[in-house]
Motif scaffolding. Structure first.
Motif, PDB file in Angstrom:
ATOM      1  N   ALA A  57       0.818  -1.209   0.000  1.00  0.00           N
ATOM      2  CA  ALA A  57       0.000   0.000   0.000  1.00  0.00           C
ATOM      3  C   ALA A  57       0.855   1.263   0.000  1.00  0.00           C
ATOM      4  CB  ALA A  57      -0.899   0.016   1.237  1.00  0.00           C
ATOM      5  N   PRO A  58       0.444   2.289  -0.752  1.00  0.00           N
ATOM      6  CA  PRO A  58       1.114   3.583  -0.633  1.00  0.00           C
ATOM      7  C   PRO A  58       0.983   4.099   0.798  1.00  0.00           C
ATOM      8  CG  PRO A  58      -0.358   3.541  -2.534  1.00  0.00           C
ATOM      9  CD  PRO A  58      -0.657   2.318  -1.728  1.00  0.00           C
ATOM     10  N   ALA A  59       2.073   4.602   1.358  1.00  0.00           N
ATOM     11  CA  ALA A  59       2.039   5.103   2.730  1.00  0.00           C
ATOM     12  C   ALA A  59       0.974   6.175   2.915  1.00  0.00           C
ATOM     13  CB  ALA A  59       3.407   5.648   3.114  1.00  0.00           C
ATOM     14  N   ALA A  60       0.753   6.977   1.873  1.00  0.00           N
ATOM     15  CA  ALA A  60      -0.223   8.064   1.962  1.00  0.00           C
ATOM     16  C   ALA A  60      -1.644   7.554   2.202  1.00  0.00           C
ATOM     17  CB  ALA A  60      -0.192   8.914   0.688  1.00  0.00           C
ATOM     18  N   PHE A  61      -1.891   6.263   1.915  1.00  0.00           N
ATOM     19  CA  PHE A  61      -3.223   5.679   2.095  1.00  0.00           C
ATOM     20  C   PHE A  61      -3.355   4.956   3.443  1.00  0.00           C
ATOM     21  CE2 PHE A  61      -4.587   5.079  -2.639  1.00  0.00           C
ATOM     22  CZ  PHE A  61      -4.228   6.394  -2.899  1.00  0.00           C
ATOM     23  N   LEU A  62      -2.341   5.066   4.291  1.00  0.00           N
ATOM     24  CA  LEU A  62      -2.341   4.308   5.536  1.00  0.00           C
ATOM     25  C   LEU A  62      -2.438   5.182   6.783  1.00  0.00           C
ATOM     26  CD1 LEU A  62       0.491   1.786   4.610  1.00  0.00           C
ATOM     27  CD2 LEU A  62      -1.954   1.289   4.751  1.00  0.00           C
ATOM     28  N   GLY A  63      -2.334   6.489   6.623  1.00  0.00           N
ATOM     29  CA  GLY A  63      -2.330   7.386   7.774  1.00  0.00           C
ATOM     30  C   GLY A  63      -3.620   7.367   8.566  1.00  0.00           C
ATOM     31  N   GLY A  64      -4.713   6.934   7.955  1.00  0.00           N
ATOM     32  CA  GLY A  64      -5.996   6.916   8.641  1.00  0.00           C
ATOM     33  C   GLY A  64      -6.025   5.960   9.807  1.00  0.00           C
ATOM     34  N   PHE A  65      -5.306   4.808   9.694  1.00  0.00           N
ATOM     35  CA  PHE A  65      -5.325   3.883  10.818  1.00  0.00           C
ATOM     36  C   PHE A  65      -3.964   3.779  11.507  1.00  0.00           C
ATOM     37  CE2 PHE A  65      -3.668   0.759   7.839  1.00  0.00           C
ATOM     38  CZ  PHE A  65      -3.059  -0.212   8.609  1.00  0.00           C
ATOM     39  N   ASN A  66      -2.948   4.441  10.939  1.00  0.00           N
ATOM     40  CA  ASN A  66      -1.648   4.520  11.609  1.00  0.00           C
ATOM     41  C   ASN A  66      -1.031   5.890  11.326  1.00  0.00           C
ATOM     42  OD1 ASN A  66       0.837   4.212  12.786  1.00  0.00           O
ATOM     43  ND2 ASN A  66       1.585   2.670  11.350  1.00  0.00           N
ATOM     44  N   PRO A  67      -1.341   6.890  12.149  1.00  0.00           N
ATOM     45  CA  PRO A  67      -0.817   8.236  11.911  1.00  0.00           C
ATOM     46  C   PRO A  67       0.704   8.314  11.867  1.00  0.00           C
ATOM     47  CG  PRO A  67      -2.558   8.276  13.571  1.00  0.00           C
ATOM     48  CD  PRO A  67      -2.234   6.831  13.317  1.00  0.00           C
ATOM     49  N   VAL A  68       1.383   7.368  12.504  1.00  0.00           N
ATOM     50  CA  VAL A  68       2.852   7.401  12.541  1.00  0.00           C
ATOM     51  C   VAL A  68       3.452   7.315  11.140  1.00  0.00           C
ATOM     52  CG1 VAL A  68       4.920   6.239  13.431  1.00  0.00           C
ATOM     53  CG2 VAL A  68       2.877   6.412  14.854  1.00  0.00           C
ATOM     54  N   VAL A  69       2.827   6.518  10.250  1.00  0.00           N
ATOM     55  CA  VAL A  69       3.391   6.309   8.915  1.00  0.00           C
ATOM     56  C   VAL A  69       3.310   7.568   8.057  1.00  0.00           C
ATOM     57  CG1 VAL A  69       1.320   5.533   7.678  1.00  0.00           C
ATOM     58  CG2 VAL A  69       3.558   4.567   7.074  1.00  0.00           C
ATOM     59  N   SER A  70       2.504   8.537   8.475  1.00  0.00           N
ATOM     60  CA  SER A  70       2.385   9.782   7.711  1.00  0.00           C
ATOM     61  C   SER A  70       3.665  10.596   7.715  1.00  0.00           C
ATOM     62  CB  SER A  70       1.222  10.631   8.246  1.00  0.00           C
ATOM     63  OG  SER A  70      -0.013   9.972   8.038  1.00  0.00           O
ATOM     64  N   VAL A  71       4.651  10.179   8.481  1.00  0.00           N
ATOM     65  CA  VAL A  71       5.971  10.817   8.406  1.00  0.00           C
ATOM     66  C   VAL A  71       6.484  10.802   6.968  1.00  0.00           C
ATOM     67  CG1 VAL A  71       7.293   8.694   8.872  1.00  0.00           C
ATOM     68  CG2 VAL A  71       8.248  10.919   9.505  1.00  0.00           C
ATOM     69  N   LEU A  72       6.088   9.795   6.202  1.00  0.00           N
ATOM     70  CA  LEU A  72       6.552   9.655   4.830  1.00  0.00           C
ATOM     71  C   LEU A  72       5.935  10.677   3.880  1.00  0.00           C
ATOM     72  CD1 LEU A  72       6.524   5.761   4.789  1.00  0.00           C
ATOM     73  CD2 LEU A  72       8.541   7.234   4.856  1.00  0.00           C
ATOM     74  N   ASP A  73       4.921  11.435   4.370  1.00  0.00           N
ATOM     75  CA  ASP A  73       4.337  12.527   3.584  1.00  0.00           C
ATOM     76  C   ASP A  73       5.156  13.813   3.680  1.00  0.00           C
ATOM     77  OD1 ASP A  73       2.174  11.058   2.685  1.00  0.00           O
ATOM     78  OD2 ASP A  73       0.787  11.798   4.221  1.00  0.00           O
ATOM     79  N   ILE A  74       6.056  13.912   4.656  1.00  0.00           N
ATOM     80  CA  ILE A  74       6.796  15.158   4.868  1.00  0.00           C
ATOM     81  C   ILE A  74       7.672  15.453   3.649  1.00  0.00           C
ATOM     82  CG2 ILE A  74       8.525  16.322   6.300  1.00  0.00           C
ATOM     83  CD1 ILE A  74       7.525  14.700   8.677  1.00  0.00           C
ATOM     84  N   PRO A  75       7.625  16.682   3.129  1.00  0.00           N
ATOM     85  CA  PRO A  75       8.397  17.003   1.921  1.00  0.00           C
ATOM     86  C   PRO A  75       9.899  16.968   2.157  1.00  0.00           C
ATOM     87  CG  PRO A  75       7.405  18.982   2.849  1.00  0.00           C
ATOM     88  CD  PRO A  75       6.817  17.818   3.594  1.00  0.00           C
ATOM     89  N   PHE A  76      10.616  16.597   1.094  1.00  0.00           N
ATOM     90  CA  PHE A  76      12.082  16.498   1.110  1.00  0.00           C
ATOM     91  C   PHE A  76      12.569  15.609   2.255  1.00  0.00           C
ATOM     92  CE2 PHE A  76      11.323  20.488  -1.217  1.00  0.00           C
ATOM     93  CZ  PHE A  76      12.048  20.227  -2.375  1.00  0.00           C
ATOM     94  N   LEU A  77      11.839  14.524   2.482  1.00  0.00           N
ATOM     95  CA  LEU A  77      12.185  13.608   3.573  1.00  0.00           C
ATOM     96  C   LEU A  77      13.433  12.800   3.241  1.00  0.00           C
ATOM     97  CD1 LEU A  77      10.854  12.567   6.354  1.00  0.00           C
ATOM     98  CD2 LEU A  77      10.317  10.533   5.002  1.00  0.00           C
ATOM     99  N   LEU A  78      13.509  12.288   2.013  1.00  0.00           N
ATOM    100  CA  LEU A  78      14.598  11.404   1.635  1.00  0.00           C
ATOM    101  C   LEU A  78      15.581  12.101   0.699  1.00  0.00           C
ATOM    102  CD1 LEU A  78      12.654   8.069   1.026  1.00  0.00           C
ATOM    103  CD2 LEU A  78      13.885   8.787   3.081  1.00  0.00           C
ATOM    104  N   PRO A  79      16.863  11.770   0.806  1.00  0.00           N
ATOM    105  CA  PRO A  79      17.865  12.353  -0.095  1.00  0.00           C
ATOM    106  C   PRO A  79      17.593  11.967  -1.548  1.00  0.00           C
ATOM    107  CG  PRO A  79      18.898  11.179   1.745  1.00  0.00           C
ATOM    108  CD  PRO A  79      17.451  10.835   1.776  1.00  0.00           C
ATOM    109  N   ASP A  80      18.097  12.782  -2.481  1.00  0.00           N
ATOM    110  CA  ASP A  80      17.949  12.469  -3.900  1.00  0.00           C
ATOM    111  C   ASP A  80      18.702  11.202  -4.284  1.00  0.00           C
ATOM    112  OD1 ASP A  80      16.236  14.438  -4.710  1.00  0.00           O
ATOM    113  OD2 ASP A  80      17.777  15.801  -5.445  1.00  0.00           O
ATOM    114  N   ASP A  81      19.858  11.001  -3.693  1.00  0.00           N
ATOM    115  CA  ASP A  81      20.676   9.840  -4.022  1.00  0.00           C
ATOM    116  C   ASP A  81      19.984   8.555  -3.560  1.00  0.00           C
ATOM    117  OD1 ASP A  81      23.563   8.849  -4.784  1.00  0.00           O
ATOM    118  OD2 ASP A  81      23.047   7.863  -2.899  1.00  0.00           O
TER     119      ASP A  81
END
Length: 341
Positions: free
Chosen positions: A94-118
């Motif tokens: 599942a896309p992480a963006a579709f999981l925040g409803g039952f696990n708010p913790v995973v919404s960390v992956l929605d934060i912009p510029f979270l991961l390096p380009d490399d």
């Protein structure tokens, strides 16, 4: 949920009528997992789920069989999430963006510029304490997270110029219904409007919104470039998949088989990244051929955008996820600093 049960019943009949995906044995498997997801059979997620299914079947001597059902055949992502929780379905990717409803913790992956380009630096963060903590957050929600899979990055498009931070002020962007995504645009002086994905093309065409954010292959596949004038290759938003199994089914497996499965999901990641890159490159060529203005965001620009957007997304996330979110952010920031130094 009734629809999911009907879809699974139909899937069972189909499985009896034809060889199962990933099955390499003439004998009945000891453990069978139906795995549902939303992407088409041609897209990276499905292609590599099939590879995992083959590896697992071979390495367990046919004892574990994965039957892969793409394109929402088993229902919406919400239905599949609930099905995995209840044990009606064995797994979903599942896309992480579709999981925040039952696990708010995973919404960390929605934060912009979270991961390096490399890609290698980003994978260090997925494989490290951060990725493990994201997966561990699902344990109390009745499912077992096996791993995170990369599935591309989002980019900005608009019908107005977006050549600098200042250009975003006053523009209206469509987002998924997420406070984090809303706040990332507020930080730029833009407005964020949550709209259903199916309404986006018409909303861009009629000016309900000026722009949007999506991976390049989505922009190409949905023809959003036909109703947009500008595209910036910003790679600002990580599109991460979460591999979830029903905990009771997972716990029923011998430890040896659990290891085989987790290793297989991890093993195909380099091929998954390469496959996605090829898809994105082909999409970009088609988009460029349309005549839309396309430009790369420089490393310096990305740093300036991250300075504006990351704190706003971070604050919105912590407000929602509470102490669990604070603890996870602390792990992430330490690993991000180490991966990018």
């Amino acid at each position: 949920m009734k629809q999911l049960v009907r879809n699974l019943a139909a899937a069972a009949l189909l499985a009896m009528a034809s060889p199962a995906a990933g099955s390499s044995s003439a004998f009945a498997a000891e453990y069978t997992a139906k795995i549902g997801h939303l992407e088409s059979p041609q897209q990276s997620r499905h292609v590599h789920l099939e590879k995992v299914a083959k590896l697992v079947s071979e390495r367990t001597g046919g004892a574990v069989e994965f039957q892969i059902f793409p394109q929402g055949q088993l229902g919406s992502q919400r239905e599949m999430n609930e099905g995995v929780q209840l044990g009606i379905l064995q797994a979903t990717v599942a896309p992480a963006a579709f999981l925040g409803g039952f696990n708010p913790v995973v919404s960390v992956l929605d934060i912009p510029f979270l991961l390096p380009d490399d890609d290698a630096d980003a994978q260090k963060i997925r494989d490290g304490a951060f990725g493990k903590a994201v997966c561990a957050s699902f344990e109390s929600r009745g499912v077992t997270c096996v791993d995170l899979w990369p599935n591309g990055k989002k980019n900005f498009t608009s019908n107005h110029p977006i050549t600098s931070l200042d250009d975003f002020a006053g523009q209206k962007f469509r987002v998924m219904d997420s406070n984090i995504l809303i706040e990332q645009f507020n930080a730029l002086g833009a407005s964020a409007i949550a709209l259903p994905f199916g309404e986006l093309y018409t909303s861009l065409q009629t000016g309900v919104v000026d722009g949007e954010e999506n991976p390049l292959d989505t922009i190409q596949r949905m023809k959003f470039y036909e109703v947009q004038k500008h595209l910036v290759l910003s790679s600002h938003g990580a599109m991460e998949d979460v591999i979830l199994f029903n905990t009771a089914w997972w716990d029923s497996l011998p430890e040896e088989y659990q290891t085989i499965i987790t290793d297989a999901f991890q093993e195909v990641i380099p091929d998954l990244i390469a496959h996605k890159a090829e898809s994105v490159a082909a999409a970009l060529e088609e988009i460029k051929a349309s005549g839309i203005d396309v430009r790369d965001m420089s490393a310096e620009e990305k740093a300036a955008f991250r300075e504006k957007m990351y704190p706003a997304g971070r604050a919105a996330y912590v407000e929602r996820a509470g102490k669990e979110g604070e603890d996870l952010i602390a792990i992430y920031e330490q690993e991000y600093a180490a991966a990018t130094k």
